[in-house]
Design an enzyme around this catalytic site. Structure first.
Site, PDB file in Angstrom:
ATOM      1  N   LYS A 195      77.425 -88.098   9.633  1.00 57.57           N
ATOM      2  CA  LYS A 195      76.537 -87.141   8.951  1.00 57.57           C
ATOM      3  C   LYS A 195      75.406 -86.686   9.867  1.00 57.57           C
ATOM      4  O   LYS A 195      75.141 -85.493  10.004  1.00 57.57           O
ATOM      5  CB  LYS A 195      75.946 -87.810   7.699  1.00 57.57           C
ATOM      6  CG  LYS A 195      74.734 -87.095   7.123  1.00 57.57           C
ATOM      7  CD  LYS A 195      74.171 -87.818   5.928  1.00 57.57           C
ATOM      8  CE  LYS A 195      73.249 -88.972   6.233  1.00 57.57           C
ATOM      9  NZ  LYS A 195      71.873 -88.612   6.613  1.00 57.57           N
ATOM     10  N   ASN A 196      74.727 -87.660  10.490  1.00 60.87           N
ATOM     11  CA  ASN A 196      73.526 -87.301  11.260  1.00 60.87           C
ATOM     12  C   ASN A 196      73.855 -86.596  12.569  1.00 60.87           C
ATOM     13  O   ASN A 196      72.964 -86.021  13.198  1.00 60.87           O
ATOM     14  CB  ASN A 196      72.663 -88.536  11.511  1.00 60.87           C
ATOM     15  CG  ASN A 196      71.968 -88.983  10.236  1.00 60.87           C
ATOM     16  OD1 ASN A 196      71.964 -88.246   9.243  1.00 60.87           O
ATOM     17  ND2 ASN A 196      71.402 -90.181  10.251  1.00 60.87           N
ATOM     18  N   ARG A 252      66.010 -83.118   3.871  1.00 59.70           N
ATOM     19  CA  ARG A 252      65.007 -83.029   4.932  1.00 59.70           C
ATOM     20  C   ARG A 252      65.579 -82.490   6.228  1.00 59.70           C
ATOM     21  O   ARG A 252      64.895 -81.808   6.992  1.00 59.70           O
ATOM     22  CB  ARG A 252      64.432 -84.417   5.210  1.00 59.70           C
ATOM     23  CG  ARG A 252      63.382 -84.871   4.260  1.00 59.70           C
ATOM     24  CD  ARG A 252      62.749 -86.111   4.834  1.00 59.70           C
ATOM     25  NE  ARG A 252      62.320 -85.877   6.203  1.00 59.70           N
ATOM     26  CZ  ARG A 252      61.171 -85.327   6.550  1.00 59.70           C
ATOM     27  NH1 ARG A 252      60.307 -84.990   5.631  1.00 59.70           N
ATOM     28  NH2 ARG A 252      60.870 -85.145   7.821  1.00 59.70           N
ATOM     29  N   CYS A 270      59.494 -88.459   1.737  1.00 54.48           N
ATOM     30  CA  CYS A 270      60.708 -88.848   1.027  1.00 54.48           C
ATOM     31  C   CYS A 270      60.483 -90.219   0.414  1.00 54.48           C
ATOM     32  O   CYS A 270      59.389 -90.778   0.495  1.00 54.48           O
ATOM     33  CB  CYS A 270      61.918 -88.838   1.942  1.00 54.48           C
ATOM     34  SG  CYS A 270      61.952 -90.203   3.071  1.00 54.48           S
ATOM     35  N   ARG A 302      57.038 -88.187   6.081  1.00 52.89           N
ATOM     36  CA  ARG A 302      57.974 -87.854   7.151  1.00 52.89           C
ATOM     37  C   ARG A 302      57.449 -86.589   7.830  1.00 52.89           C
ATOM     38  O   ARG A 302      57.919 -85.490   7.575  1.00 52.89           O
ATOM     39  CB  ARG A 302      59.391 -87.612   6.590  1.00 52.89           C
ATOM     40  CG  ARG A 302      60.034 -88.780   5.862  1.00 52.89           C
ATOM     41  CD  ARG A 302      60.731 -89.755   6.762  1.00 52.89           C
ATOM     42  NE  ARG A 302      61.830 -89.201   7.524  1.00 52.89           N
ATOM     43  CZ  ARG A 302      63.085 -89.072   7.113  1.00 52.89           C
ATOM     44  NH1 ARG A 302      63.410 -89.433   5.886  1.00 52.89           N
ATOM     45  NH2 ARG A 302      64.020 -88.597   7.907  1.00 52.89           N
ATOM     46  N   ASP A 345      68.651 -97.389   9.965  1.00 56.36           N
ATOM     47  CA  ASP A 345      69.615 -96.998   8.926  1.00 56.36           C
ATOM     48  C   ASP A 345      70.582 -98.127   8.560  1.00 56.36           C
ATOM     49  O   ASP A 345      71.413 -97.954   7.671  1.00 56.36           O
ATOM     50  CB  ASP A 345      70.405 -95.752   9.371  1.00 56.36           C
ATOM     51  CG  ASP A 345      69.519 -94.517   9.439  1.00 56.36           C
ATOM     52  OD1 ASP A 345      68.431 -94.529   8.851  1.00 56.36           O
ATOM     53  OD2 ASP A 345      69.926 -93.534  10.092  1.00 56.36           O
ATOM     54  N   ARG A 387      75.615 -88.700  -0.403  1.00 57.43           N
ATOM     55  CA  ARG A 387      75.016 -87.922   0.679  1.00 57.43           C
ATOM     56  C   ARG A 387      75.588 -88.352   2.020  1.00 57.43           C
ATOM     57  O   ARG A 387      75.641 -87.550   2.942  1.00 57.43           O
ATOM     58  CB  ARG A 387      73.506 -88.157   0.754  1.00 57.43           C
ATOM     59  CG  ARG A 387      72.753 -88.065  -0.527  1.00 57.43           C
ATOM     60  CD  ARG A 387      71.303 -88.396  -0.248  1.00 57.43           C
ATOM     61  NE  ARG A 387      70.840 -87.378   0.642  1.00 57.43           N
ATOM     62  CZ  ARG A 387      70.220 -86.283   0.249  1.00 57.43           C
ATOM     63  NH1 ARG A 387      69.963 -86.098  -1.011  1.00 57.43           N
ATOM     64  NH2 ARG A 387      69.859 -85.382   1.105  1.00 57.43           N
TER      65      ARG A 387
HETATM   66  N1  EPU Z   1      57.873 -88.732  13.222  1.00 58.51           N
HETATM   67  C1  EPU Z   1      56.624 -88.222  13.444  1.00 58.51           C
HETATM   68  N2  EPU Z   1      56.507 -86.869  13.656  1.00 58.51           N
HETATM   69  C2  EPU Z   1      57.595 -86.034  13.677  1.00 58.51           C
HETATM   70  C3  EPU Z   1      58.861 -86.591  13.465  1.00 58.51           C
HETATM   71  C4  EPU Z   1      58.977 -87.932  13.237  1.00 58.51           C
HETATM   72  O1  EPU Z   1      55.641 -88.945  13.439  1.00 58.51           O
HETATM   73  O2  EPU Z   1      57.410 -84.828  13.881  1.00 58.51           O
HETATM   74  C5  EPU Z   1      58.042 -90.174  12.967  1.00 58.51           C
HETATM   75  C6  EPU Z   1      58.726 -90.464  11.635  1.00 58.51           C
HETATM   76  O3  EPU Z   1      57.830 -90.485  10.569  1.00 58.51           O
HETATM   77  C7  EPU Z   1      59.379 -91.800  11.903  1.00 58.51           C
HETATM   78  C8  EPU Z   1      59.770 -91.694  13.366  1.00 58.51           C
HETATM   79  O4  EPU Z   1      58.926 -90.691  13.926  1.00 58.51           O
HETATM   80  O5  EPU Z   1      58.470 -92.833  11.750  1.00 58.51           O
HETATM   81  C9  EPU Z   1      61.206 -91.357  13.609  1.00 58.51           C
HETATM   82  O6  EPU Z   1      61.586 -90.218  12.838  1.00 58.51           O
HETATM   83  P1  EPU Z   1      62.696 -89.205  13.306  1.00 58.51           P
HETATM   84  O7  EPU Z   1      62.099 -87.854  13.444  1.00 58.51           O
HETATM   85  O8  EPU Z   1      63.433 -89.764  14.478  1.00 58.51           O
HETATM   86  O9  EPU Z   1      63.651 -89.183  12.050  1.00 58.51           O
HETATM   87  P2  EPU Z   1      64.527 -87.968  11.630  1.00 58.51           P
HETATM   88  O10 EPU Z   1      64.998 -87.256  12.828  1.00 58.51           O
HETATM   89  O11 EPU Z   1      63.835 -87.210  10.561  1.00 58.51           O
HETATM   90  C10 EPU Z   1      66.844 -89.185  11.723  1.00 58.51           C
HETATM   91  C11 EPU Z   1      67.944 -89.496  10.750  1.00 58.51           C
HETATM   92  C12 EPU Z   1      67.488 -90.584   9.787  1.00 58.51           C
HETATM   93  C13 EPU Z   1      67.119 -91.820  10.614  1.00 58.51           C
HETATM   94  C14 EPU Z   1      66.042 -91.462  11.652  1.00 58.51           C
HETATM   95  C15 EPU Z   1      65.678 -92.613  12.572  1.00 58.51           C
HETATM   96  C16 EPU Z   1      69.084 -87.372  10.638  1.00 58.51           C
HETATM   97  C17 EPU Z   1      69.468 -86.187   9.842  1.00 58.51           C
HETATM   98  N3  EPU Z   1      68.294 -88.268  10.037  1.00 58.51           N
HETATM   99  O12 EPU Z   1      65.750 -88.725  10.935  1.00 58.51           O
HETATM  100  O13 EPU Z   1      68.614 -90.884   8.963  1.00 58.51           O
HETATM  101  O14 EPU Z   1      66.646 -92.828   9.778  1.00 58.51           O
HETATM  102  O15 EPU Z   1      66.507 -90.355  12.459  1.00 58.51           O
HETATM  103  O16 EPU Z   1      66.788 -93.038  13.263  1.00 58.51           O
HETATM  104  O17 EPU Z   1      69.509 -87.509  11.761  1.00 58.51           O
HETATM  105  C18 EPU Z   1      69.716 -91.715   7.067  1.00 58.51           C
HETATM  106  O18 EPU Z   1      70.767 -91.293   7.566  1.00 58.51           O
HETATM  107  O19 EPU Z   1      69.689 -92.484   6.079  1.00 58.51           O
HETATM  108  C19 EPU Z   1      68.456 -91.283   7.664  1.00 58.51           C
HETATM  109  C20 EPU Z   1      67.305 -91.350   7.017  1.00 58.51           C
END
Ligand code: EPU
Length: 453
Positions: free
Chosen positions: A22-23, A92, A116, A121, A314, A406
């Site tokens: 998915k991701n 998201r 979330c 986030r 995850d 999801r």
């Molecule tokens: N963060 C910031 N600022 C930003 C972006 C992120 O401070 O602009 C922080 C977040 O709050 C968090 C950390 O940085 O503490 C990491 O967040 P990241 O941006 O890497 O998460 P994401 O890209 O929104 C993806 C996965 C998530 C997974 C995380 C961490 C996708 C679509 N989602 O989210 O997947 O937990 O990376 O590996 O790729 C799931 O599949 O259940 C899921 C939540």
């Protein structure tokens, strides 16, 4: 809302193939915004989030055709630039369209994703990154407007308080493929999904080096073409089925197991007494078939979630369910999302001995879990409760399983094939074909306040 009813205590055995990630698929789908040519993905799982992304792309003028496990996408209306709140709120990961949109269409208007179930986030790193590339960013009435005549290459630092950002790296890397000149992403996310995205972009004509490491170098090109790309297998799904084998003292063979992407998880599993044995050589150096068995007595462990190649957040909730069966005290510390513990009170309802202090949970293992009615609150917490239910004595009802839809393709069917006694109790008529395919799943996803992807 659908629920799962599980009769616990059945040992799982059999064979399962890991579906496409998915991701990985979500940012891969967004690459269709970077070209007018057709882009096809294969090995795409049938998931609510895929349906949500398809719908969002449709609103942005991309026509998408779904096959069995493939989706073909082509831009038909490059003037569509607005992603509304009603759609973005269901997922998201909608933020993944921002970079490609501003790079190719010069302007994007996207509803700001909210927090979330497991905390704030922010998307500040995405926005700062795009600003570095020359985009003008405005925030108004809950919407982000990003505009630029043409993005310009720059050095972009993506380190945040909890490490890098995965979808932020995907956004900036995708946008930079069409920028003028060279972009260097420092402190880039090293997750395998970023490597998969880079591979696909390269096959579309992008010039990218270093994906998978903390510095990615992108030399912008004037345009990208179409491609066909196979989505990498889902490492979190693979890890979840490995834990399902371990928690039921089972023996599951897992095909398309992305071993190299799961080294930290394989290490922790081996340490507590779960054997992951490769039974075929790696087909393409990244995946192989493994047999998962476990010793009757599991040992406790100390786990800290970290950015890749560390232990993935995850799989934290699923591992916690497993550690309830270890002999002794385990400690889990969550370093990516310090609030990601909604499964803790629900596992406690099943008799788990858990003590949470801030981002750390101490698990006193060794006593059996008992079936209970529990509430799923996000995707991975839901998976954790299903795993606990498979092992627990008696009946467990997991409510609100739309979260699972999801990110796990027909999880209950897969588990049933492995010998689990698990039923989906649906409040929609069984004859409704949308119950397990796109539309129904997206509708289910929309029931959540804000998703966790
Ligand atoms: N963060 C910031 N600022 C930003 C972006 C992120 O401070 O602009 C922080 C977040 O709050 C968090 C950390 O940085 O503490 C990491 O967040 P990241 O941006 O890497 O998460 P994401 O890209 O929104 C993806 C996965 C998530 C997974 C995380 C961490 C996708 C679509 N989602 O989210 O997947 O937990 O990376 O590996 O790729 C799931 O599949 O259940 C899921 C939540």
């Amino acid at each position: 809302m659908d629920k799962f009813v599980i009769q616990g205590g059945h040992r799982l055995s059999g064979r399962v193939r890991v579906e496409g990630a998915k991701n990985a698929a979500l940012p891969l789908m967004a690459t269709s915004l970077l070209t007018n040519e057709e882009v096809t993905l294969t090995n795409v799982a049938s998931l609510a989030d895929i349906a949500s992304m398809r719908k969002l792309l449709g609103m942005l003028g991309v026509e998408a055709h779904l096959g069995d496990d493939r989706v073909s996408m082509q831009t038909k209306d490059p003037n569509a630039i607005e992603a509304p709140y009603e759609q973005v709120r269901t997922m998201r990961a909608s933020i993944c369209v921002l970079g490609p949109m501003v790079a190719r269409r010069k302007r994007a208007v996207l509803s700001m994703p909210g927090g979330c179930a497991f905390g704030d986030r922010p998307v500040d790193l995405h926005l700062r990154g795009l600003e570095k590339l020359g985009a003008k960013i405005e925030l108004k009435n809950g919407y982000i407007t990003a505009s630029a005549d043409r993005l310009k290459g720059a050095t972009v630092f993506l380190g945040g308080p909890y490490g890098s950002t995965v979808t932020g790296t995907a956004n900036i890397m995708s946008a930079a493929t069409l920028a003028q000149g060279r972009t260097v992403i420092e402190s880039a996310a090293c997750e395998p999904e970023i490597v998969d995205l880079a591979d696909m972009l390269i096959s579309m004509g992008a010039k990218i080096r270093g994906a998978g490491g903390p510095r990615i170098i992108i030399d912008g090109v004037d345009e990208l073409g179409g491609t066909t790309h196979r989505v990498m297998p889902d490492r979190i799904v693979a890890g979840t089925y490995a834990i399902a084998s371990a928690i039921t003292n089972g023996e599951i063979i897992i095909d398309d197991f992305p071993f190299d992407s799961l080294l930290a998880v394989v290490d922790r599993l081996s340490l507590i007494g779960v054997n992951i044995h490769k039974i075929t050589p790696d087909a393409d150096d990244r995946c192989c078939t493994v047999r998962v068995t476990s010793e009757r007595q599991l040992k406790p462990a100390v786990i800290t979630t970290q950015p890749h190649p560390g232990f993935p957040t995850d799989l934290q909730a699923q591992f916690m369910a497993l550690l309830c069966y270890a002999q002794g005290n385990s400690v889990i510390t969550e370093k990516i999302y310090p609030e990601r513990f909604m499964h803790v009170p629900e596992l406690a309802r099943m008799g788990a001995q858990l003590l949470r202090h801030g981002p750390t949970v101490v698990i006193s293992g060794g006593s059996r879990l008992v079936g209970a009615e529990v509430m799923a609150s996000d995707l991975r917490a839901s998976a954790s409760l299903v795993l606990a239910g498979l092992a627990a004595d008696g009946e467990t009802t997991v409510n609100r399983v739309y979260h699972l839809d999801r990110g796990y393709q027909r999880m209950e069917e897969t588990l049933r094939q492995l010998g689990a006694k698990i039923e989906r109790v649906s409040d929609r008529p069984a004859s409704d074909p949308s119950v397990l395919r796109g539309a129904g799943m997206a509708a289910g996803a929309a029931q959540s306040m804000q998703d966790e992807s």
